[in-house]
Design an enzyme around this catalytic site. Structure first.
Site, PDB file in Angstrom:
ATOM      1  N   GLN A 283       0.825  -1.211   0.000  1.00 52.61           N
ATOM      2  CA  GLN A 283       0.000   0.000   0.000  1.00 52.61           C
ATOM      3  C   GLN A 283       0.855   1.254   0.000  1.00 52.61           C
ATOM      4  OE1 GLN A 283      -3.419  -0.302  -0.545  1.00 52.61           O
ATOM      5  NE2 GLN A 283      -2.485  -2.293  -0.875  1.00 52.61           N
ATOM      6  N   HIS A 286       1.740   3.006  -3.339  1.00 54.50           N
ATOM      7  CA  HIS A 286       0.743   3.759  -4.104  1.00 54.50           C
ATOM      8  C   HIS A 286       1.027   5.249  -4.082  1.00 54.50           C
ATOM      9  CE1 HIS A 286      -2.218   0.952  -5.542  1.00 54.50           C
ATOM     10  NE2 HIS A 286      -2.295   0.367  -4.378  1.00 54.50           N
ATOM     11  N   GLU A 351      -9.078   0.557   5.489  1.00 57.76           N
ATOM     12  CA  GLU A 351      -9.546   0.114   4.171  1.00 57.76           C
ATOM     13  C   GLU A 351      -9.283  -1.385   3.999  1.00 57.76           C
ATOM     14  OE1 GLU A 351      -8.710   1.234  -0.534  1.00 57.76           O
ATOM     15  OE2 GLU A 351      -7.229   1.734   0.995  1.00 57.76           O
ATOM     16  N   HIS A 352      -8.023  -1.794   4.175  1.00 59.16           N
ATOM     17  CA  HIS A 352      -7.631  -3.206   4.078  1.00 59.16           C
ATOM     18  C   HIS A 352      -7.136  -3.668   5.447  1.00 59.16           C
ATOM     19  CE1 HIS A 352      -6.632  -1.357   0.080  1.00 59.16           C
ATOM     20  NE2 HIS A 352      -7.338  -2.389  -0.347  1.00 59.16           N
ATOM     21  N   ASP A 385      -6.817  -7.128  -4.388  1.00 56.67           N
ATOM     22  CA  ASP A 385      -6.754  -6.024  -5.344  1.00 56.67           C
ATOM     23  C   ASP A 385      -7.018  -6.484  -6.765  1.00 56.67           C
ATOM     24  OD1 ASP A 385      -6.375  -3.829  -3.782  1.00 56.67           O
ATOM     25  OD2 ASP A 385      -4.224  -3.649  -4.104  1.00 56.67           O
ATOM     26  N   HIS A 444     -54.560  15.744   1.796  1.00 58.44           N
ATOM     27  CA  HIS A 444     -54.102  14.381   2.072  1.00 58.44           C
ATOM     28  C   HIS A 444     -55.227  13.588   2.747  1.00 58.44           C
ATOM     29  CE1 HIS A 444     -50.056  15.838   1.229  1.00 58.44           C
ATOM     30  NE2 HIS A 444     -49.545  14.623   1.422  1.00 58.44           N
TER      31      HIS A 444
END
Length: 453
Positions: A283, A286, A351-352, A385, A444
């Site tokens: 990660q 990235h 996230e992971h 992934d 109504h």
């Protein structure tokens, strides 16, 4: 889901001299909460100048359509063409790209696509069907599930190419039954990535355009003379794309606003240290803003992982980015127990999340908040992934506390179904009229009373 930044700072190319120094933190420390908060801090705010420029681009595309898209593509992607026709990828070109890539890549792409499709087909069968029932007076109540007519998927194409993002966005849309899938992908200087085009062919993309940035988001949201207006936009991008998606939300739906990529590993010390170090790298490579965290109750194991980080870092092509990410946002945290590690993980909501232990199923019930949970030493995050099957578009920056991975359900909408019988109207009409009069809405109430016998 990960954020691709607009620019990467120029880092040293001599990787042998790089040092990655993730923070060493102990949960037993009296300052642990403050240290953890400081390490987790990331501002989701978007620069005011970017906001202003994005707003201007959106308004311009909404007004001038194709002409504005062509102008911004020339300015930002250094790609000048006479018309939008030159920016649309034909199905023949996608197929040609697929046939031209190496056979190993074709096989891998098709195998990954099959697994992703199989997973999302199962997801659709489990929770994506219409339903209804009749109550005791014959009234029909239910829900109708229908796919969106047209969606746009944004595929990053600046710093790197992401064919996996094509699969993860297009396939669940296809499985959901979306009528048209429109892909946009920037191709700076006109350089097209064959694997991305091949992935579009495999995933069933309907139309594809080589445009990116805020102008691509605007084209999808508002429609131009060439680019069709969509109902929803999914997929990650840089800060301009994130800002544009935020601006057009309401005109169209969006999946989420992505933050930097994250991985958190809970380890009991039984997994080879090199494996975990490389998972942290996976990660960190990235982006310099990506976050990699290790939680373990074994101090000697943390030492081993740190040693592996220092030894393996010089072998990585993206060592400079990894080093900065680990130094600025990484952490190796000593916990008092595996139970406490799970508790801290829930606070972070990564996230992971990898549970790298001898018995991961012992700890999984304690984990409540994560985009995706990877169980066991052999389950590297990278498999998720690319090809495991579940979607890799995941909530970031703690939003896993209330958000879910991208899935078939993101490309469907639900309509309530109500068919009241004559007998049912006698019961419901009195209830509705009473409440409507209480709210001061006489029409109504009278609409309900007119149906009373």
């Amino acid at each position: 889901m990960r954020l691709q930044r607009q620019s990467v700072s120029k880092l040293k190319s001599k990787t042998m001299s790089l040092i990655a120094a993730p923070a060493r933190i102990s949960s037993a420390s009296s300052t642990f909460d403050a240290e953890l908060k400081a390490r987790l801090h990331w501002s989701a705010g978007i620069d005011a100048e970017i906001e202003q420029r994005v707003a201007s681009i959106l308004a311009d595309v909404q007004t001038r359509g194709d002409a504005a898209v062509l102008e911004y593509t020339a300015r930002f992607d250094n790609l000048t063409v006479p018309s939008m026709a030159a920016l649309e990828l034909t199905q023949a070109e996608l197929k040609s790209a697929f046939e031209a890539i190496p056979s190993a890549q074709r096989d891998a792409l098709q195998a990954a696509a099959k697994r992703v499709r199989t997973y999302h087909e199962a997801q659709k069968q489990a929770n994506g069907q219409s339903w209804s029932y009749h109550d005791e007076d014959g009234t029909l109540l239910g829900q109708k599930v229908t796919p969106l007519d047209r969606v746009g998927i944004y595929v990053p194409g600046g710093k790197a190419a992401y064919p996996s993002s094509v699969l993860m966005n297009a396939i669940p849309a296809h499985v959901a039954g979306v009528g048209e899938i429109i892909m946009v992908v920037p191709t700076p200087k006109g350089e097209k990535n064959a694997l991305v085009l091949a992935a579009a062919y495999v995933a069933g993309v309907t139309r594809a355009f080589t445009i990116g940035g805020a102008q691509a988001v605007a084209a999808l949201a508002y429609g131009t003379q060439t680019v069709p207006k969509v109902d929803k936009i999914t997929g990650p991008g840089n800060a301009y794309v994130a800002s544009a998606k935020k601006h057009v939300f309401g005109t169209v739906g969006i999946d989420m606003i992505a933050g930097p990529s994250e991985i958190l590993v809970i380890a009991d010390g039984t997994t080879p240290a090199d494996w975990v170090a490389m998972d942290l790298f996976s990660q960190a490579e990235h982006d310099e803003l990506a976050q990699s965290i290790l939680l373990s109750p074994d101090a000697a194991y943390i030492d081993a992982v740190q040693e592996a980080i220092g030894r393996l870092l010089p072998t990585m092509p993206r060592a400079a980015i990894i080093a900065k990410s680990l130094t600025d946002r990484g952490a190796l945290i000593l916990t008092r127990s595996m139970e406490e590690a799970c508790d801290i993980s829930n606070r972070i909501a990564p996230e992971h999340l990898e549970v790298s232990s001898r018995d991961p199923h012992k700890w999984e019930p304690l984990l409540k908040h994560a985009g995706a949970i990877f169980l066991g030493a052999y389950t590297s995050e990278s498999l998720g992934d690319y090809c495991a099957g579940p979607n890799h578009v995941l909530p970031t920056s703690g939003t896993a506390r209330f958000s879910s991975p991208l899935g078939v359900y993101d490309f469907q909408k639900r309509s309530s179904i109500i068919e009241v019988s004559e007998q049912g109207a006698q019961v419901l009409g009195k209830i509705a009229a009473e409440l409507a009069y209480g709210e001061g809405l006489q029409a109504h109430a009278r609409a309900a009373e007119l149906r009373l016998q």
